[in-house]
Write an enzyme that holds these catalytic residues in place. Structure first.
Site, short mmCIF file in Angstrom:
data_model
loop_
_atom_site.label_atom_id
_atom_site.label_comp_id
_atom_site.label_asym_id
_atom_site.label_seq_id
_atom_site.Cartn_x
_atom_site.Cartn_y
_atom_site.Cartn_z
N ARG A 1 44.74 50.99 42.24
CA ARG A 1 43.57 50.33 40.92
C ARG A 1 42.29 51.28 40.76
O ARG A 1 42.60 51.66 39.71
CB ARG A 1 43.93 48.86 40.81
CG ARG A 1 42.93 48.11 39.19
CD ARG A 1 43.05 47.45 39.20
NE ARG A 1 42.35 45.69 40.20
CZ ARG A 1 42.32 45.04 40.00
NH1 ARG A 1 42.97 44.12 39.48
NH2 ARG A 1 41.25 43.90 41.30
N LYS B 1 38.42 48.97 35.83
CA LYS B 1 37.41 47.89 36.42
C LYS B 1 36.07 48.89 37.17
O LYS B 1 35.91 49.61 37.55
CB LYS B 1 38.27 47.15 37.91
CG LYS B 1 37.51 46.25 38.08
CD LYS B 1 38.29 44.90 39.11
CE LYS B 1 37.47 44.35 39.57
NZ LYS B 1 37.30 43.58 39.04
N GLU C 1 41.83 37.23 28.60
CA GLU C 1 41.51 37.12 30.14
C GLU C 1 40.60 36.48 30.05
O GLU C 1 39.84 36.49 28.84
CB GLU C 1 41.86 38.47 31.25
CG GLU C 1 41.14 39.30 30.92
CD GLU C 1 41.14 40.56 31.36
OE1 GLU C 1 41.36 40.82 32.34
OE2 GLU C 1 40.34 41.04 30.51
C1 LIG Z 1 38.30 41.03 33.71
C2 LIG Z 1 39.27 40.51 34.97
N1 LIG Z 1 40.58 40.18 34.82
C3 LIG Z 1 41.87 39.96 36.05
C4 LIG Z 1 40.80 40.67 37.17
C5 LIG Z 1 42.20 39.69 38.66
O1 LIG Z 1 42.51 40.44 39.31
P1 LIG Z 1 42.85 40.37 40.63
O2 LIG Z 1 44.22 39.64 40.49
O3 LIG Z 1 42.97 41.58 41.19
O4 LIG Z 1 41.37 40.04 41.64
C6 LIG Z 1 39.60 40.67 37.56
C7 LIG Z 1 39.36 40.57 38.99
O5 LIG Z 1 38.15 41.51 39.13
C8 LIG Z 1 38.56 40.97 36.55
O6 LIG Z 1 37.14 40.82 36.54
#
Ligand SMILES: Cc1ncc(COP(=O)(O)O)c(C=O)c1O
Length: 297
Positions: free
Chosen positions: A51, A147, A180
């Site tokens: 990612r 991210k 989210e």
């Molecule tokens: C905006 C956002 N959505 C979802 C997630 C969940 O991702 P993960 O399961 O990879 O931690 C994160 C995690 O940092 C995030 O910053």
């Protein structure tokens, strides 16, 4: 901490610094990711690594010269090993790098990799929490799916929740569908025992949520869940769900009991959210080699 600028690992907190002319610092030109360290294993490191590489490509950040995926992977594992941390998290950044104070990264010497290990506790079950709808606008899809270090909307959204006595704020997308939370995904169990969550095209592709989708198949086989799917979910439908949960590396699988003051389901931690939490913990502690990378301390 590892820094490609210094070319090594340090365990001295005073040396854990980033140059101020790094464009990640003054322009937000950087991407990051976080993987959990559980009982001396890095959980889902490869998914998190994939990612950050996707995020870096979207942010037009090349890998530092002579670095490739394998080398970064080795550095990350070695950084955890040097820290002696057995439970916590590993956070790492790819940045446009130091060079000047311009907007474009064309004057940066070369991109940079930083990694830091954050001591934490072994994963544990969290109590049911409250959420509110975020009034802070969410990032447009181009930025929500990567991210990057531009987390100001996420920070303000989380602070808004805290000011309202809630744990997190939930974003709705431009079409009014559930998106989210500020650092977690969101999912629901409908009254027909369907596991549903939003499509990943306008939100971050959560590594934990993707793993949960996989693990939840077991509940389908056992007849406890009817189906698993992604769909456009209205807030009205979400609030009428039997169970609601937040999913992410930090929150794991966390039951939501109230949204904007409205009780979800019967207002108690539901059995399917608990079952999904148990599956995730089991996977973190004794899952296959593909998701658990041993740290050679
Ligand atoms: C905006 C956002 N959505 C979802 C997630 C969940 O991702 P993960 O399961 O990879 O931690 C994160 C995690 O940092 C995030 O910053």
């Amino acid at each position: 901490m590892y820094s490609s600028v210094f070319g090594g690992i340090t365990t001295d907190p005073a040396a854990m610094v980033i140059p101020i002319d790094d464009h990640m610092v003054h322009r937000g030109h950087g991407v990051f990711d976080t993987a959990a360290i559980v009982d001396g294993y890095l959980y889902e490191l490869d998914e998190h690594l994939d990612r950050i590489l996707r995020s870096a490509s979207m942010a037009k950040i090349n890998l530092p010269i002579t670095y490739d995926r394998e080398m970064i992977r080795r550095i990350l594992i070695r950084t955890v090993s040097a820290s002696k941390c057995r439970n916590g998290s590993l956070r790492y950044w790819l940045s446009a790098g130091p060079g000047d104070f311009q907007l474009s990264s064309s004057g940066c010497y070369q991109s940079a990799l930083y990694a830091v290990v954050i001591q934490g506790k072994p994963p544990s079950r969290s109590k049911g929490i409250k959420v509110v709808t975020s009034s802070v606008p969410m990032k447009p899809p181009q930025f929500a799916i990567m991210k990057s270090v531009n987390y100001l909307p996420n920070v303000l959204s989380k602070m808004e929740a805290e000011e309202k006595g809630a744990y997190a704020s939930i974003w709705l997308d431009d079409d009014g569908f559930i998106a989210e939370g500020p650092n977690m995904n969101v999912a629901f169990i409908s009254s027909d025992k369907e596991f549903i969550m939003p499509y990943f095209d306008k939100i971050l592709s959560g590594c934990t949520a993707k793993r949960i989708i996989n693990l939840a198949e077991r509940l389908v086989k056992e007849g406890r869940l009817q189906s698993i799917s992604c769909e456009n979910i209205t807030m009205e439908k979400g609030k009428k769900a039997d169970e609601m949960m937040l999913i992410g590396s930090g929150v794991l699988v966390c039951p939501v009991l109230q949204w904007d003051g409205q009780i979800i389901g019967d207002g108690k931690e539901g059995p399917l959210v608990q079952a999904l939490f148990n599956l995730l913990i089991e996977d973190m502690k004794s899952g296959p080699q593909t998701v658990r990378i041993p740290v050679p301390y």
